[in-house]
Scaffold this active site. Sequence first.
Site, PDB file in Angstrom:
ATOM      1  N   GLU A 116      22.832  29.338  34.718  1.00  0.00           N
ATOM      2  CA  GLU A 116      23.338  30.666  34.329  1.00  0.00           C
ATOM      3  C   GLU A 116      24.756  30.508  33.827  1.00  0.00           C
ATOM      4  O   GLU A 116      25.491  29.645  34.311  1.00  0.00           O
ATOM      5  CB  GLU A 116      23.366  31.597  35.556  1.00  0.00           C
ATOM      6  CG  GLU A 116      22.013  31.855  36.160  1.00  0.00           C
ATOM      7  CD  GLU A 116      22.124  32.456  37.568  1.00  0.00           C
ATOM      8  OE1 GLU A 116      23.175  33.038  37.899  1.00  0.00           O
ATOM      9  OE2 GLU A 116      21.157  32.326  38.324  1.00  0.00           O
ATOM     10  N   LYS A 118      28.524  31.114  33.766  1.00  0.00           N
ATOM     11  CA  LYS A 118      29.444  31.484  34.845  1.00  0.00           C
ATOM     12  C   LYS A 118      30.379  32.548  34.296  1.00  0.00           C
ATOM     13  O   LYS A 118      31.161  32.292  33.373  1.00  0.00           O
ATOM     14  CB  LYS A 118      30.225  30.257  35.295  1.00  0.00           C
ATOM     15  CG  LYS A 118      31.123  30.501  36.482  1.00  0.00           C
ATOM     16  CD  LYS A 118      31.639  29.150  36.957  1.00  0.00           C
ATOM     17  CE  LYS A 118      32.601  29.216  38.109  1.00  0.00           C
ATOM     18  NZ  LYS A 118      33.523  30.302  38.161  1.00  0.00           N
ATOM     19  N   ASP A 120      33.454  34.878  34.038  1.00  0.00           N
ATOM     20  CA  ASP A 120      34.826  34.722  34.511  1.00  0.00           C
ATOM     21  C   ASP A 120      35.410  36.098  34.832  1.00  0.00           C
ATOM     22  O   ASP A 120      36.087  36.713  34.021  1.00  0.00           O
ATOM     23  CB  ASP A 120      35.647  34.016  33.424  1.00  0.00           C
ATOM     24  CG  ASP A 120      36.884  33.372  34.015  1.00  0.00           C
ATOM     25  OD1 ASP A 120      36.999  33.346  35.258  1.00  0.00           O
ATOM     26  OD2 ASP A 120      37.727  32.899  33.238  1.00  0.00           O
ATOM     27  N   TYR A 227      23.892  38.286  40.089  1.00  0.00           N
ATOM     28  CA  TYR A 227      23.179  37.006  40.025  1.00  0.00           C
ATOM     29  C   TYR A 227      22.644  36.551  41.370  1.00  0.00           C
ATOM     30  O   TYR A 227      22.131  35.471  41.501  1.00  0.00           O
ATOM     31  CB  TYR A 227      24.079  35.925  39.431  1.00  0.00           C
ATOM     32  CG  TYR A 227      25.500  35.944  39.971  1.00  0.00           C
ATOM     33  CD1 TYR A 227      25.764  35.593  41.275  1.00  0.00           C
ATOM     34  CD2 TYR A 227      26.561  36.337  39.156  1.00  0.00           C
ATOM     35  CE1 TYR A 227      27.050  35.626  41.782  1.00  0.00           C
ATOM     36  CE2 TYR A 227      27.859  36.379  39.651  1.00  0.00           C
ATOM     37  CZ  TYR A 227      28.092  36.021  40.962  1.00  0.00           C
ATOM     38  OH  TYR A 227      29.369  36.063  41.455  1.00  0.00           O
ATOM     39  N   LYS A 315      32.255  23.209  34.935  1.00  0.00           N
ATOM     40  CA  LYS A 315      33.345  23.863  34.203  1.00  0.00           C
ATOM     41  C   LYS A 315      33.449  23.274  32.805  1.00  0.00           C
ATOM     42  O   LYS A 315      33.548  22.053  32.651  1.00  0.00           O
ATOM     43  CB  LYS A 315      34.680  23.625  34.936  1.00  0.00           C
ATOM     44  CG  LYS A 315      34.777  24.316  36.272  1.00  0.00           C
ATOM     45  CD  LYS A 315      34.871  25.822  36.097  1.00  0.00           C
ATOM     46  CE  LYS A 315      35.388  26.517  37.332  1.00  0.00           C
ATOM     47  NZ  LYS A 315      36.796  26.586  37.494  1.00  0.00           N
ATOM     48  N   CYS A 409      74.169  31.392  23.291  1.00  0.00           N
ATOM     49  CA  CYS A 409      73.120  32.322  22.881  1.00  0.00           C
ATOM     50  C   CYS A 409      73.006  32.307  21.358  1.00  0.00           C
ATOM     51  O   CYS A 409      74.016  32.474  20.669  1.00  0.00           O
ATOM     52  CB  CYS A 409      73.469  33.726  23.368  1.00  0.00           C
ATOM     53  SG  CYS A 409      72.357  34.974  22.700  1.00  0.00           S
ATOM     54  N   CYS A 412      74.393  35.875  19.995  1.00  0.00           N
ATOM     55  CA  CYS A 412      75.764  36.392  20.098  1.00  0.00           C
ATOM     56  C   CYS A 412      76.785  35.305  20.379  1.00  0.00           C
ATOM     57  O   CYS A 412      77.985  35.568  20.400  1.00  0.00           O
ATOM     58  CB  CYS A 412      75.847  37.469  21.172  1.00  0.00           C
ATOM     59  SG  CYS A 412      75.699  36.813  22.842  1.00  0.00           S
ATOM     60  N   CYS A 427      71.554  34.868  28.808  1.00  0.00           N
ATOM     61  CA  CYS A 427      72.725  35.299  28.064  1.00  0.00           C
ATOM     62  C   CYS A 427      73.382  36.405  28.904  1.00  0.00           C
ATOM     63  O   CYS A 427      72.739  37.406  29.218  1.00  0.00           O
ATOM     64  CB  CYS A 427      72.300  35.844  26.701  1.00  0.00           C
ATOM     65  SG  CYS A 427      73.660  36.695  25.883  1.00  0.00           S
ATOM     66  N   CYS A 432      74.725  41.846  23.878  1.00  0.00           N
ATOM     67  CA  CYS A 432      74.163  40.840  22.951  1.00  0.00           C
ATOM     68  C   CYS A 432      73.162  41.519  22.022  1.00  0.00           C
ATOM     69  O   CYS A 432      72.267  42.237  22.485  1.00  0.00           O
ATOM     70  CB  CYS A 432      73.472  39.748  23.763  1.00  0.00           C
ATOM     71  SG  CYS A 432      72.389  38.712  22.771  1.00  0.00           S
TER      72      CYS A 432
END
Length: 669
Positions: A116, A118, A120, A227, A315, A409, A412, A427, A432
């Site tokens: 089946e 899976k 998520d 399921y 998986k 930054c 600025c 910053c 800024c």
Amino acid sequence: MTPAERADELRRSIRRHEERYYVLNDPEISDAEFDALMVELRVLEARHPDLVTPDSPTQRVGGRPAEGFATVEHSVPMLSLDNAYTESELREFDDRVRRLLGDVGSEPAAVAYTAELKIDGLSLSLLYQDGLLLRGVTRGDGTRGEDVTSNVRAIRAIPLGLVGAPAGLVEVRGEAYMPRGAFERLNRQREDADEPPFANPRNAAAGTMRNLDPALVAARRLGAYVYQLLVPAVGRPATQADALRTMRNWGLPIESHWHCCLGIDAVIAYCRRWQEARQRLDFETDGVVVKVDDLTLRERLGATAKFPRWAVAYKFPPEQATTRLLRIEVNVGRTGAVTPYAVLQPVRLSGSTIQMATLHNEQDVARRDLRPGDTVIVEKGGDVIPKVVGPVLDLRPADCRGWTMPAECPACGSRLQRPDDEVVWRCPNVSCPARLRRGLLHFASRRAMNIDGLGESFVDQVVSTGLVSDFADLYRLTAGHIEGLERMGPRSSARLLGEIERSKDNELWRVVFALGIRHVGERGAQSLAAHFGSIESLIAAPASAIEEVADIGPVVAASVRAYFDEPRNVALVGRMKAAGVRMTQPVAAGSSRPLQGRTFVLTGALASMSRDDAVAAIGSRGGRVTGSVSTRTSYVVAGVDPGSKLEKARELGVPILDEAAFLQLIMGA
Ligand code: IVH
């Protein structure tokens, strides 16, 4: 036909359409036709309350939001599954199963498995009594979960009643998930509202189920598949395949691509096929669950303390691609956090084109020794945001230099700061321009001050020309200031100024949220505003008093206190007040204008009143009715045969009220 017969017919027909829409993904009728059936049933039930049954589709969302969830013990623990990451681990699983079966009987040459997809999402146990949905519980720690019955009832894929199930208790287990389309829509809405997007559909589904308001669960349109069937021994199916078919016949949602596989080679072929084909599904699947089909053999195999021995979760490997890391740049957020991100040569991965990936922080880049110019492996795992796995060292050009975080930054030029115990550089300059741009966009966003038309282009221009250097400056703008700006003619300027003016009347909580205080979301802002009642009281409150507010923890309280301990922030609030931002408290319930400030759009006919009556009912309570739907519309009321306005409301995420909900609002108001 008697009303009872018609109600019964409507309920069956609605269930069939719910199934076609939410389970089979193949609707037969339009949303408007579906809504019309619902309204007819609601009106019929309102006239004949004795016709309401517990499994009526009108009973999905009822009552008020819950205070919290009770915990309940599972009848049988909800185990999780051992994982297999490779085909050889799948073969080891099969070897183990055959060997164990050989120990207690004759070793089979090939075991029959069901494979089946899976799903998520988050696992749920559903309990039906005499065919009626009694309880829905999350997995929790496997032994005890949370009673989320009212949220489960709001999931339209889950039937409130089973058809032909045995009397007594029947428990089924499965998974609630968020379909990809619903997930993308939700994240777009959240981004518009400056709320953090969910990382993946699983988190979105889990976050939705944890919400206390079933109406929100209904609006998020979760799907569900079951399921596993747990019934008392009598009448028990012999195989998993039988159990799936039985549950399907009772009307439960079963993911249709399951397959019976004789021997592990067939299982492996199934896994290979779905690794590619899963992109076409409407939900995320992270693997294949392989189960011994024969339930008697399962019993012989039993379980270890943690996992059943009769099943394994294969998986899928995350999808990867290689591309060039062109540059590493940094982004300045509204709280000043400076985060590096990778600019990549565009590359296709899992159905989309990737050209950027977050690099989290400086240490993350150093740890993986990523250098601009490298060829890198990118991967899309459970998260929608792609990850840079690492460099391909063999392909590293000789002149490739390491990367260091800029000291200043980029917006600025302030020196970036990082406390010793933190990884994030910030910053420190509250003015800024990069912080200011982000801050203004948040300030104006729909969930905050809701200033329509104050978008990125406008913000870039008013910040770079120096017209606006804080929120208060917005309220000093005149037509003379903004008419000359790019994309700002006289009409759009007048509209925007009108919007800014209107926002002065916003309630206090919007202002508190709009300030962009770290850790203060919409809900937190609402709690703070309701508790303190005025911005002055909030500014004056010690951290201990802030912590006493419902929903506010110590981190949020400390952050609010730190924000108002900064004199510049208090001065900013003062300038906003002086500019006319009123920071009002909503009118208390019971007053005569409870719908003040709300705009309604009516579409379709109402069964219980004429359009004129509806307009009058809204108007007399202080609300307003307008002709077209926009992001500023508070509600769209949809009657029978609604027009395109309903579509528009769905597109814009405007709350939609059906007749019953509208009546409730008016009566309660
Ligand atoms: S069977 C005894 N079947 O995956 C456990 N689980 O990793 C029986 N899941 O906890 C679980 N799709 O939440 C089963 N078709 C499927 C599934 C499935 C998703 C989830 C479930 C489980 C987890 C195990």
